[in-house]
Design an enzyme around this catalytic site. Sequence first.
Site, short mmCIF file in Angstrom:
data_model
loop_
_atom_site.label_atom_id
_atom_site.label_comp_id
_atom_site.label_asym_id
_atom_site.label_seq_id
_atom_site.Cartn_x
_atom_site.Cartn_y
_atom_site.Cartn_z
N HIS A 151 96.66 94.87 -27.77
CA HIS A 151 96.85 95.25 -26.52
C HIS A 151 96.17 96.56 -26.05
O HIS A 151 95.31 96.71 -25.19
CB HIS A 151 98.42 95.21 -26.11
CG HIS A 151 98.50 95.71 -24.42
ND1 HIS A 151 99.18 94.80 -23.65
CD2 HIS A 151 98.56 96.71 -23.91
CE1 HIS A 151 99.42 95.42 -22.44
NE2 HIS A 151 99.15 96.75 -22.58
N GLU A 152 96.62 97.59 -26.97
CA GLU A 152 96.28 99.21 -26.62
C GLU A 152 94.49 99.12 -27.07
O GLU A 152 93.84 99.70 -26.52
CB GLU A 152 96.89 99.90 -27.61
CG GLU A 152 98.28 100.02 -27.23
CD GLU A 152 98.72 100.07 -26.03
OE1 GLU A 152 98.31 100.61 -25.14
OE2 GLU A 152 99.93 99.29 -25.65
N HIS A 205 92.60 97.81 -24.17
CA HIS A 205 92.61 98.72 -23.19
C HIS A 205 91.47 99.67 -23.29
O HIS A 205 91.03 100.27 -22.54
CB HIS A 205 93.89 99.37 -22.96
CG HIS A 205 94.89 98.86 -22.21
ND1 HIS A 205 94.69 98.34 -21.10
CD2 HIS A 205 96.21 99.14 -22.50
CE1 HIS A 205 95.81 98.19 -20.51
NE2 HIS A 205 96.85 98.48 -21.26
N GLY A 238 106.34 101.13 -24.94
CA GLY A 238 106.11 100.32 -26.30
C GLY A 238 104.71 101.14 -27.00
O GLY A 238 105.00 101.18 -28.34
N ALA A 239 103.74 101.61 -26.20
CA ALA A 239 102.57 102.31 -26.80
C ALA A 239 101.79 102.56 -25.59
O ALA A 239 101.86 102.05 -24.50
CB ALA A 239 101.89 101.20 -27.41
N MET A 240 100.89 103.63 -25.72
CA MET A 240 99.87 103.94 -24.77
C MET A 240 98.44 104.28 -25.27
O MET A 240 98.27 104.93 -26.43
CB MET A 240 100.60 105.37 -24.55
CG MET A 240 99.64 106.25 -23.41
SD MET A 240 99.50 105.13 -21.64
CE MET A 240 98.10 105.67 -21.22
N GLU A 241 97.70 103.98 -24.49
CA GLU A 241 96.25 103.48 -24.96
C GLU A 241 95.16 104.58 -24.82
O GLU A 241 94.21 104.48 -24.77
CB GLU A 241 95.57 102.17 -24.33
CG GLU A 241 95.47 102.67 -22.65
CD GLU A 241 96.14 102.19 -21.71
OE1 GLU A 241 97.65 101.99 -22.24
OE2 GLU A 241 96.07 102.04 -20.48
N ASN A 242 95.77 105.90 -24.71
CA ASN A 242 95.08 106.97 -24.92
C ASN A 242 93.84 106.78 -25.40
O ASN A 242 93.63 106.53 -26.63
CB ASN A 242 95.73 108.31 -25.30
CG ASN A 242 97.31 108.37 -24.87
OD1 ASN A 242 97.48 108.38 -23.72
ND2 ASN A 242 97.94 108.22 -25.82
N GLU A 300 96.54 95.77 -17.12
CA GLU A 300 97.90 95.32 -18.17
C GLU A 300 97.90 93.56 -18.11
O GLU A 300 98.17 93.37 -19.03
CB GLU A 300 99.03 95.82 -17.19
CG GLU A 300 99.15 97.37 -17.05
CD GLU A 300 99.05 97.96 -18.52
OE1 GLU A 300 99.16 97.38 -19.35
OE2 GLU A 300 98.74 99.25 -18.50
#
Length: 925
Positions: free
Chosen positions: A336-337, A340, A300-304, A359
């Site tokens: 959500h991201e 994080h 869905g997405a990535m919180e880098n 998570e």
Amino acid sequence: MDWLVFLTVALGFDIVATKPTTSYDYYRLPTSLRPEKYHLRVLTHLDNPNELTFSGSVKILIDALRNTKNITLHSLNLRIDETQITLKQISGIKKDNCISSTAVNPVHNYYILNTCQELVAGNVYELSMPFAADLNRQMEGYYRSSYKDPVTNLTRWLSVTQFEPASARSAFPCFDEPELKSKFIITLGYHKKYTALSNMPVKETKPHESLKDYIWTEFEESLPISTYLVAYSVNDFSHKTSTQPGGPLLRTWARSNAIDQCDYAAEFGPKVLQHFEEFFGVKFPLPKVDQIAVPDFDEGAMENWGLITYREISLLYSENHSSLEAKEKLAEVVAHEMAHQWFGNMVTMKWWTDLWLKEGFATYLASLGVAKIHPEWNILDREMINNIFLTFGLDALESSHPISRPIKLISDIAESFDAISYKKGGAVLRMMHLFLGEEAFRFGVKQYIQLNSYRNAEQDNLWQSLSKAAHQFGALAKDYDIKTIMDSWTLQTGYPVVHITRNYSARIAKVSQERFFLNPKVSPVHRKKCWWVPLSYTSQDKRDFNSTAPMAWMECTNKGASLPKTISNLPQSDQWVIFNIQLSSFYKANYDAQNWKLLIKTLTEGDFESIHVINRAQLVDDVLHFARTGMQSYEVALELVSYLKREREYLPWNAAILSLQHLGRLLRGTPHVKLFKRLMRKLLTPLYQHLGGIDGNSQSTQNQDQILLKAIIIHWACQYDASDCVAKSLAHFRRWKSETYPDEKNPIPINIRASVYCAAIKNGTKEDWQFLWTRFLKSNVASEQGIILIALGCSQDAKLLQRYLELIFDPAEVIRKQDSGLSFASVVSGEVGMPLGMKYFMDNVERIFQLYNPSVGNMGTILIACSVITDRRQYNEFKAFVKKSRRFFKGLEQTIGQTMEAILMNVQWMEQSSKQLSRFLVKYT
Ligand SMILES: *[C@@H]1O[C@H](CO)[C@@H](O)[C@H](O)[C@H]1NC(C)=O
Ligand SMILES: *[C@@H]1O[C@H](CO)[C@@H](O)[C@H](O)[C@H]1NC(C)=O
Ligand SMILES: *[C@@H]1O[C@H](CO)[C@@H](O)[C@H](O)[C@H]1NC(C)=O
Ligand SMILES: *[C@@H]1O[C@H](CO)[C@@H](O)[C@H](O)[C@H]1NC(C)=O
Ligand SMILES: *[C@@H]1O[C@H](CO)[C@@H](O)[C@H](O)[C@H]1NC(C)=O
Ligand SMILES: *[C@@H]1O[C@H](CO)[C@@H](O)[C@H](O)[C@H]1NC(C)=O
Ligand SMILES: [Zn+2]
């Protein structure tokens, strides 16, 4: 990371796999060395589509903590010219060292460099290594993505990273474990017509020393971060800058022809970032954050940290094409991201065992954040309650697993990115929030973040902070501690059903617990488990649904046995009681027959709205599951559910539909299906009419719940042929088809498009299908494409479905690989599509495997979609197929276990309970 399908993982072999393998086989790196800083240089070539590659070098400053004669790190699928490796001591007396030999461990992706001289504790060393590889097509590591330029009709290429959990090692050699945080100085080389992004802002740009028109961009040094959070991208995107005085620079990036879909994310992003700054009491530590919509993206997405990557559907919003549901989902993912950035990035888990912590928290905090910014959406209850129902289903399988679990192989990490970690994690954190109360919860979480900033922590660190806060604020008795309570929820598989048996004359109730299983055949011994359950309840005379604070606890002995509990001062025998106010805790509640009767009476004849809407949803979900497992009869369940004729709220309806849709599927093709359809029509029609049918146009005055309610009611009204739903859908669809420019003008109201498309395709012609397929090809909006892909699977025409299956798995990827699993799921969920899809999958499993390999996420989605099987012959056939095809399902052992068990539950139910249901269906239709 936000999980859409689930995570993919590389299980390939190093280019250097012909090397000697090593005796070192422990799954964690040796602890004698610790990286302090990486200088990473990567040159990316995007010009020649046949040669999309990168090459670079990494210089790692390494602290020696203990003497050692080797440097063990991770590397996967990288070409490394070993003659170019250098090693020197840079602290104290500067001294050259060298590499005497190298070895690999392909299971753990280790690359071992044996040093000429021993590395001595207390010294700092500098290791330099070159590397090169192709930009892969599998959406992990450093990979390629593309899109079609609508003006020139040319394919545009870009590169981007996806490292979580364990793919940084396929982009550069590194110590690829979350606990080995380090500073990064990243420099990217690329053709000057592109833009480069990374975690940090640009420091300076210089021309490339030899390549014409190429430049080097160096980024500022980062804070200490884990390798899985490193990110970079080279692309030709446009961006929108958000304005928020005092906050970090926030930019939202997308391909140029989608830049007008960035407005909402650009507006929402800074708001939610600011919300979390206040929530955690810690300012966002970086000077900037970029969010980028990547056309090919498996999650869905990535919180880098500082460069958050998204699937297009999770970041882009079009006022004219995206539904409210899509908008809400988008807001959830962005929140959500952003959560994080603190919970995960600033404080990181020590090891993947505690993945659920970041998570689960991000899932729960996202809902709180969105609810704060969009109070009018009423999203908190909707999101959390739906998550709970979904997890109740999954976690009732014997093949489920605890939220927190040991991880040894990277393939185990991949399977941890599932609904149990995310949704059950979120649900038990909500439970804790509700039993601790606002002050203690917030204070404890803040403490945890502040105490552990820029470090790694375990769940016990969080429990400590929360216990302290709980006692400080008097939210928990002194002899209770959070660890004991929460361990029962995070370390144990499953959840309890609490049995409440009243003694009406004594006005007391005996309360007991056991683990809830979908399978009625599980023995009582296996059910004997204990959770620390906070009990809240109210009664018909009090009707106080406001307080979720526990009035009592179910406790466990040291040995894990449940202590019996008696609740007294209950009302008279003509008054019901309800446990688990607002579903504040993660358990199901079952009552004695008399109490169910009283509840049913109020629901069907009395003032049903005096029961809180969440508890109405709970009663529906609980009773249907109890009937499914034989804990209650279908007579009780159907009698209770018949109250839905009166219900006008989203939550109870959604609970009902989740369960009834499953029943409907089971009954498909049986003689009982007619009665069942009649029941559904009887329940749905009053509400369908109340909402004004498809064309009811009071949307402006409706709240969000009502808009979403309408969408699901129309969907199911059409499925069960209620009222004029299908006819009206077809009329809408025809109107759209007759538009001269259907891609510009779509007269169907946005929020019911998914339902209308599906109904129209289900009852439509080949030409209708072709029309919709063309709209898919021409659409520029990911969320619109998403609902079209699902609708195309609604067809009942075997020929069209067969063609669709070919398109779904076409290596040309007209349908992007990331969307293929969900498209397939849509096909097999239909009556005609089910046998076709199953056969296609079984006949083509090797080709499908090749398409995704080494990534396993979409294969997992496909397996789960196969849980639609309901008869024993097909079950046996599928079981044999799975056994024979094991090698295509590596890393999916848990998914297979869950799928096979879910199918077996269907089969058992058909053989044992369907008759009972049909007996009572006669009565209620
Ligand atoms: C590398 O050194 C560590 C100790 O520093 C040791 O545990 C490990 O076994 C060594 N690896 C190999 C392949 O010898
Ligand atoms: C775009 O290119 C495709 C082939 O890649 C071709 O089939 C199509 O006709 C082209 N469209 C236009 C508008 O040029
Ligand atoms: C949305 O549609 C309306 C009416 O058709 C149009 O005026 C408007 O420009 C469209 N908005 C966008 C962003 O395309
Ligand atoms: C209910 O409680 C009363 C009083 O304690 C007791 O006499 C009676 O046996 C109980 N009834 C049942 C069914 O347990
Ligand atoms: C519960 O809360 C609602 C809204 O805050 C309020 O209107 C109602 O009076 C409360 N009920 C009780 C029993 O406290
Ligand atoms: C849907 O299709 C069926 C069979 O083709 C047909 O009998 C029925 O009338 C159609 N329904 C509508 C509302 O057109
Ligand atoms: Zn996440």
